[in-house]
Structures are given as C-alpha cells and as structure tokens.
Scaffold this active site. Structure first.
Site, PDB file in Angstrom:
ATOM      1  N   CYS A 212       0.843  -1.061   0.197  1.00  6.71           N
ATOM      2  CA  CYS A 212      -0.150   0.050  -0.014  1.00  6.71           C
ATOM      3  C   CYS A 212       0.817   1.317   0.027  1.00  6.71           C
ATOM      4  O   CYS A 212       1.531   1.410  -1.047  1.00  6.71           O
ATOM      5  CB  CYS A 212      -0.767  -0.155   1.033  1.00  6.71           C
ATOM      6  SG  CYS A 212      -1.921   1.398   1.267  1.00  6.71           S
ATOM      7  N   ASP A 260     -10.014  -2.393  -6.041  1.00  6.54           N
ATOM      8  CA  ASP A 260      -9.242  -1.382  -5.318  1.00  6.54           C
ATOM      9  C   ASP A 260      -9.537  -0.002  -5.867  1.00  6.54           C
ATOM     10  O   ASP A 260      -9.177   0.233  -6.862  1.00  6.54           O
ATOM     11  CB  ASP A 260      -7.930  -1.945  -5.450  1.00  6.54           C
ATOM     12  CG  ASP A 260      -7.024  -1.160  -4.675  1.00  6.54           C
ATOM     13  OD1 ASP A 260      -7.211  -0.098  -4.091  1.00  6.54           O
ATOM     14  OD2 ASP A 260      -5.699  -1.694  -4.302  1.00  6.54           O
ATOM     15  N   HIS A 292      -8.300  -4.380  -1.617  1.00  7.27           N
ATOM     16  CA  HIS A 292      -7.207  -3.636  -1.439  1.00  7.27           C
ATOM     17  C   HIS A 292      -6.661  -4.138   0.347  1.00  7.27           C
ATOM     18  O   HIS A 292      -7.634  -4.039   1.170  1.00  7.27           O
ATOM     19  CB  HIS A 292      -7.504  -2.145  -1.085  1.00  7.27           C
ATOM     20  CG  HIS A 292      -5.965  -1.527  -0.628  1.00  7.27           C
ATOM     21  ND1 HIS A 292      -5.489  -0.809  -1.803  1.00  7.27           N
ATOM     22  CD2 HIS A 292      -5.665  -1.143   0.397  1.00  7.27           C
ATOM     23  CE1 HIS A 292      -4.305  -0.217  -1.166  1.00  7.27           C
ATOM     24  NE2 HIS A 292      -4.584  -0.350   0.051  1.00  7.27           N
TER      25      HIS A 292
END
Length: 324
Positions: A212, A260, A292
C-alpha cells in the site's frame, strides 16, 4: 476521497493472523525498526541484535537485504512482522522494516486487539498459511474450515491510537497523509539506507517490498537507484512520473487486488504501459475475489483470499531469488 479509506482505518475489520513474530525492534538513527533474521527463526532462539557498527563484519557476509515498507498500520501490526519473518526465512537474508511514519502509523506500538473487560471472545483459530516450510507454520494452531466465498469477516476490531481524532474526517486523514509525503518520508528512508550500507557493506544488494503506502516508496527508491529489484502489493498514491523513472535494468513485480479504488484497473494498466515503454522487467498479477489490503490484512479463512495471499508471497520470494 469521500471518507476515511478502510486501508488506513484502525477501526475497520482486519484479520490478525496466527503466529508469534520472532524478530526484534531496534533503533536506526532514532527510527524504530523491526528486524527479522534467519538465525532468529532457527528454533525461535533469542538473538542479541548488534547496534550500528557492532559485529559489522559478521553482518557483511550477507550480500543482500530486504527493505520492507509497510502499509499505513505500520511495523507493529502482527501480520507485517510475520511476513517479515517469512521473507527472512525463505530468502535467507535479513529483513529491515522501519517505521516510515515516525511514530504516527495508524496503529501505535501499544496497539492490540481490544475488548471491554469481561467481553473477550474465544476466537476461532485463524490459519497462518498452508505452506509447511513457513517458519510460522507450527505456531499457527489448528485449521478452521475454509469459506468458499469472498465475504469479509470482522475478526478483531482495532482500538484507536491515543492521538486519533474522534470521528476523523476525510480532511483530517488527508492531513495525516500529507505529513508522510516524499518531502518527509524520503529523508527518513535515506537514514535507513545509510545504516544498511554501513552495516552490510557498500556493495550490498537491497531488495524492496512495499505494501500500500510503502509500495510508493519502493517505486521511488527504485527510481533513485537505491533499489534495483522490487515487489509491491496494492501500491497506493504513487504518480506516473515516479513510475517513468524506472528504466531498463530495474525489475518490479506488482500484486494487485481485483477491487481497489486506490489502484483501479485504469491506473494499473497505465502503470503497465509505462513499464513496457521504459524497458523495465516487470510482472503484474491481479487476484479475483480480493480487495485492497488482502496481502497483509486479508481474512485467511476465505479460500480466495488465502490463495491470493500465499500466491503473492511465493511470487515475491521467487522474484527476489531470480533477480536479487
């Protein structure tokens, strides 16, 4: 951003994987850092970590190091520590996981799953991995039946850190994110890279793995020449200009989620097009039934999520073994 994204919300549901992290926390130029080493995982032995410039000659026998950059929850999320341990075990090298948020990760170091007194549930055991070669396998406990669907399970709610604003708005979240932009984070990571070179030698090969938020900084470090081989999981907030700095000779693996909103298909495909144009050696994999954060905070009782998490981890190991 209409509201606080669950990728960085410590109150959002998140599975805590089973296992006992074996690494240790040290400070690198004042930066709290989780370090995992293969010798720590041998019988879960207690190993005293050297400080800077101590036992340097013994550390320099390793010709590669993995720099592990976390997602917003930071280095004290147990799942991140377990992943660092696993990379150390499978790659046979040290893993350096610094607090790139300078004490303001979305979970602080005192963060633990929290329930009111007397309300603690008896949790079902969450399997860590199917891979018996994983160092955490023996500690994961018994298996539970897999759910063959993609529903999200609310395993453990997170308690908010002390500094967290009540009912944080999108503007407050953006302010937090702004405090960890490149102007702040790049110099912090430069101190960690300096430590790696001093501790392991100037010719050490540094591989980067980023989740991320951390994925952006793996890309940036590759573009600046610090890292030649990288792996990113559902990377966030990077720019196409940063991707264009990756040139022939760089090697990047991307593992993405099907759903996502931070890395939607359009942005991922644009990224792939640029990597092709620059001559970068790259691969990009998308897993169905995932959202995600699946690779670090996914519910491993969901078959699709566990398959994706394990496949993405094994893929990274293979990528580093081939190119680093």
């Amino acid at each position: 951003m209409a509201g606080l994204h669950p990728c960085c919300d410590p109150t959002s549901p998140s599975a805590i994987w089973e296992g006992t992290p074996a690494g240790k926390i040290i400070k690198i130029d004042g930066i709290e850092t989780y370090v995992a080493r293969p010798d720590m995982l041998d019988g879960r032995s207690k190993v005293k970590l050297p400080t800077l410039n101590q036992e340097s000659s013994s550390r320099q026998q390793f010709n590669r190091v993995i720099l592990f950059l976390t997602e917003g929850h930071g280095i004290y999320l147990p799942n991140a520590q377990l992943l660092a341990d696993s990379f150390a075990a499978h790659l046979g090298c040290d893993v350096i996981m610094p607090d790139q948020f300078a004490g303001q990760a979305r979970l602080d170091k005192d963060q633990r799953p929290f329930f009111p007194p007397g309300k603690e549930p008896i949790p079902e055991t969450v399997p860590w991995t199917e891979d018996k070669d994983d160092p955490n396998y023996e500690l994961r406990g018994i298996r539970v039946p897999l759910k063959e669907n993609t529903e999200t399970s609310d395993v453990y709610p997170f308690r908010k850190p002390p500094w967290w604003q009540k009912d944080e708005s999108a503007e407050e979240f953006e302010a937090w994110k702004g405090r960890h932009e490149p102007a702040v984070t790049d110099p912090l990571l430069a101190r960690v890279v300096k430590y790696i070179h001093e501790e392991y030698g100037q010719d050490v090969k540094i591989g980067g793995v980023g989740y991320c938020f951390g994925g952006r900084y793996v890309i940036r470090l590759m573009g600046s020449g610090v890292i030649d081989v990288g792996v990113v999981y559902h990377p966030s907030f990077y720019t196409m200009e940063e991707v264009r700095k990756l040139v022939k000779g760089k090697r990047l693996a991307i593992y993405a989620a099907e759903t996502d909103d931070i890395l939607p298909p359009k942005k991922r495909r644009e990224t792939e097009d640029i990597l092709k144009e620059t001559g970068t050696t790259w691969t990009s994999t998308v897993f169905s039934g995932t959202t995600h954060g699946f690779s670090v905070r996914g519910d491993l009782t969901v078959k699709e999520v566990r398959l994706a998490k394990e496949s993405a981890f094994r893929g990274a190991v293979s990528w580093f073994k081939e190119w680093l």
